[in-house]
Design an enzyme around this catalytic site. Structure first.
Site, short mmCIF file in Angstrom:
data_model
loop_
_atom_site.label_atom_id
_atom_site.label_comp_id
_atom_site.label_asym_id
_atom_site.label_seq_id
_atom_site.Cartn_x
_atom_site.Cartn_y
_atom_site.Cartn_z
N LEU A 70 0.83 -1.20 0.00
CA LEU A 70 0.00 0.00 0.00
C LEU A 70 0.87 1.25 0.00
O LEU A 70 0.65 2.18 0.77
CB LEU A 70 -0.94 0.02 1.21
N CYS A 71 1.88 1.23 -0.84
CA CYS A 71 2.79 2.37 -0.86
C CYS A 71 3.20 2.67 -2.30
O CYS A 71 4.33 3.02 -2.58
CB CYS A 71 4.01 2.08 -0.01
N GLY A 72 2.25 2.53 -3.23
CA GLY A 72 2.57 2.83 -4.62
C GLY A 72 3.63 1.87 -5.16
O GLY A 72 3.64 0.70 -4.83
#
Lengths: 289, 94
Positions: free
Chosen positions: A89-91
């Site tokens: 969930l961090c690109g």
């Protein structure tokens, strides 16, 4: 055709998602501040260490130089250390690091070199195991607190590979924290140690006294330097991770907002259309009487 | 500040102390040593022990473990793997 109730539920669920991403963004922002401070506080130590080693390395040259500094002379066995985050969930944060490492590995394999991999962080392991499962020798998960005690076993594992002759060149892949909006996947050579030639000679031309001897100091310093380099890359990574997560969650929150607006518009149109239809039916019914 | 010695005490977590002082006493692996301003360039690994920073009447002591000290024309840099402060004003130096 979705009924009005379906649409209301859809809007509700997007709103709930938006709340979650918004919360994650705020948590990441708070953690980023701390991670950034930690990374910045660790920089002076690593920088001093590098300059001290650069000074020492000038004095110790030739054949008697420690192997960690000069390398074994061979470049056949490569050890790649890939440092990523434990969570997603961090690109593209983890993917970028893994991609840089993968490109490096396939280039080395194409040259017929022997490649072994150590991963730090669960995501790096997950991404590389598909392609290089047989090459991963060890994988570490991140600890809650990143300090020297955590970095030590990783450094020990690398040193062991090196001393057993299974690695001649060690390269570390991590993401350098440039700023909140920019994290750059970086390859850093660990062994042979990278010596910055441009470091100014602070001794002012005077001769250094060493206690114990130069060689002894280097012998203790180089393994320690390895640990410190790993720690500083972990801290940079950590700060970069939260920065990436923060901007990813910011984007997600904004997208959710746009989606809610679009859905609400559609919902209202449909509701009005339905009211209009009902009115027409009533009027038509009244006229027929 | 010409007659004062620049000292920085750094650990991997943060820079603990940085500034100009009169004297620094550190536990070298081959014996404790004191450094005044204009000391000859000198480098040593550190044993476990106490680093004392003396500035005027003020004394600050740190407990250090592992690391090394680098003395050069700019001053002294102590890189310690672990360091913690004993507390300020441990005693007045006469």
């Amino acid at each position: 055709m979705a009924s009005l109730k379906d649409m209301r539920n859809q809007i509700g669920s997007v709103k709930a998602t938006q709340k979650i991403t918004k919360a994650m963004q705020m948590v990441a922002a708070a953690k980023l501040k701390r991670a950034q401070d930690a990374a910045e506080n660790a920089r002076p130590y690593a920088a001093r260490m590098a300059s001290v080693i650069a000074n020492l390395a000038k004095g110790v040259g030739g054949d008697d130089a420690p192997k960690l500094l000069a390398g074994t002379g061979s470049t056949h066995n490569h050890l790649i250390v890939v440092s990523t985050a434990d969570r997603g969930l961090c690109g593209g944060f983890n993917t970028q690091i893994a991609r840089a490492a993968r490109e490096h590995i396939s280039a080395l394999l194409a040259e017929g070199k022997n490649v072994r991999i150590i991963t730090i962080g669960r995501k790096g392991y997950d991404q590389l195991k598909r392609q290089y499962a047989d090459k991963i020798v060890q994988s570490f998960e991140l600890a809650k607190v990143l300090n020297l005690d955590y970095a030590q076993p990783i450094a020990d594992a690398i040193l062991k590979e090196y001393e057993d002759g299974r690695a001649d060149v060690v390269t570390l892949f991590f993401s350098q924290f440039k700023s909140v909006i920019s994290q750059v996947p970086t390859a850093k050579p660990l062994i042979p140690a990278q010596v910055d030639e441009t470091v100014a000679d602070a001794s002012g031309g005077a001769v250094y006294t060493y206690e114990p001897s130069e060689e002894d100091i280097l012998e203790t310093l180089l393994p320690r330097n390895l640990t410190v380099q790993i720690l500083s890359s972990l801290l940079e990574n950590n700060a970069g991770f939260y920065a990436a997560q923060m901007s990813a969650m910011d984007n997600a929150t904004r997208n959710a907002g746009e989606m809610i607006n679009a859905l609400t518009l559609k919902y209202n149109r449909k509701r009005q259309a339905q009211i209009t239809t009902e009115l027409i039916e009533i009027i038509a019914g009244a006229e027929a009487l | 500040m010409a007659d004062k010695l620049h000292v920085s005490l750094v650990t991997p977590e943060k820079e603990l102390y940085s500034g100009y002082v009169d004297q620094v006493i550190a536990p070298g692996s081959e014996g404790e040593f004191g450094v005044l301003v204009n000391h000859a360039p000198f480098m040593t690994t550190l044993a476990e022990g106490t680093v004392t920073i003396i500035d005027g009447a003020k004394t600050i002591q740190y407990q250090v473990r592992g690391g090394f000290a680098d003395v050069n024309a700019e001053g002294i840099t102590i890189l310690a793997e672990h360091a913690s402060e004993y507390g300020e004003d441990v005693g007045t130096v006469h």
